[in-house]
Enzyme design. Structure first.
Site, PDB file in Angstrom:
ATOM      1  N   LYS A 124       1.008  -1.257   0.090  1.00 45.55           N
ATOM      2  CA  LYS A 124      -0.178   0.133   0.070  1.00 45.55           C
ATOM      3  C   LYS A 124       0.697   1.305   0.020  1.00 45.55           C
ATOM      4  O   LYS A 124       0.398   2.291  -0.569  1.00 45.55           O
ATOM      5  CB  LYS A 124      -1.052  -0.059   1.081  1.00 45.55           C
ATOM      6  CG  LYS A 124      -0.317   0.027   2.498  1.00 45.55           C
ATOM      7  CD  LYS A 124      -0.328   1.332   3.007  1.00 45.55           C
ATOM      8  CE  LYS A 124       0.554   1.170   4.409  1.00 45.55           C
ATOM      9  NZ  LYS A 124       1.103   2.594   5.053  1.00 45.55           N
ATOM     10  N   THR A 181      -4.206   5.568   4.238  1.00 43.38           N
ATOM     11  CA  THR A 181      -2.714   6.226   3.747  1.00 43.38           C
ATOM     12  C   THR A 181      -2.930   6.832   2.492  1.00 43.38           C
ATOM     13  O   THR A 181      -2.201   7.971   2.486  1.00 43.38           O
ATOM     14  CB  THR A 181      -1.732   5.010   3.433  1.00 43.38           C
ATOM     15  OG1 THR A 181      -1.533   4.312   4.597  1.00 43.38           O
ATOM     16  CG2 THR A 181      -0.450   5.702   3.417  1.00 43.38           C
TER      17      THR A 181
END
Length: 185
Positions: A124, A181
């Site tokens: 990610k 994020t």
């Protein structure tokens, strides 16, 4: 100070991924036999392994787990509600850690898919950098959403090819971490 850890029954390893091997090489003997929980996200650039493999190599007598998912340390420190993945391949050790580390505002979901949890947290980060580029270039939220969606598909395909389970990537340590994020300031 490291000497303060001599009484700790469980040790959370909260340091940069690329520092983990060196730290364990230096202090592993003192940590031997205790559960070690890696709170770092990434892949060792020299050996292409996650934190659990490094712990297994450097401190083989310790049980190991990964604590990962959508969270900022400041939120946890302030007692804000947070849910994370605790990945441990040792069933009894994982359950004991889940009980020990949970709080009224920190809920831990247990899995034995260590590979999936590690890869979700590491992969990610690549998408988050790309999302930052999209926003910084002024391409807008629609482009960021498209990047996240297609990036998640790529993350999942790679993780599955490396032995992870799809449901792990679709959970907190994959999709959840990606959303946090890629969308936070």
């Amino acid at each position: 100070e490291f000497d303060d850890l001599s009484e700790a029954s469980t040790v959370l390893l909260c340091l940069p991924m690329q520092s983990l091997r060196g730290f364990l090489a230096q202090y592993g003997a003192a940590l031997s036999g205790r559960p070690l929980v890696a709170c770092c996200k990434g892949i060792d650039v020299l050996r292409l392994t996650g934190p659990s493999a490094i712990i297994a190599e450097e401190v083989p007598s310790s049980s190991r787990a990964i604590l990962t998912g959508p969270s900022f340390a400041s939120d946890i420190a302030m007692g804000l509600p947070t849910a994370l993945t605790l990945a441990c391949s040792e069933d009894g050790a994982g359950q004991a850690l889940q009980i020990q580390l949970s709080t009224p505002t920190l809920r831990l979901y247990l899995t034995d898919d260590v590979i999936g949890a590690e890869l979700g947290g590491a992969l990610k980060n690549v998408m988050a950098i790309a999302a930052g580029v999209v926003i910084g270039a002024g391409l807008g939220d629609s482009a960021r959403a498209a990047l996240m969606t297609r990036g998640f598909a790529e993350m999942t395909r790679l993780a599955l090819a490396l032995g992870a389970r799809a449901e792990t990537l679709g959970g907190l340590s994959g999709l959840g971490d990606l959303v946090l994020t890629c969308t936070s300031a």
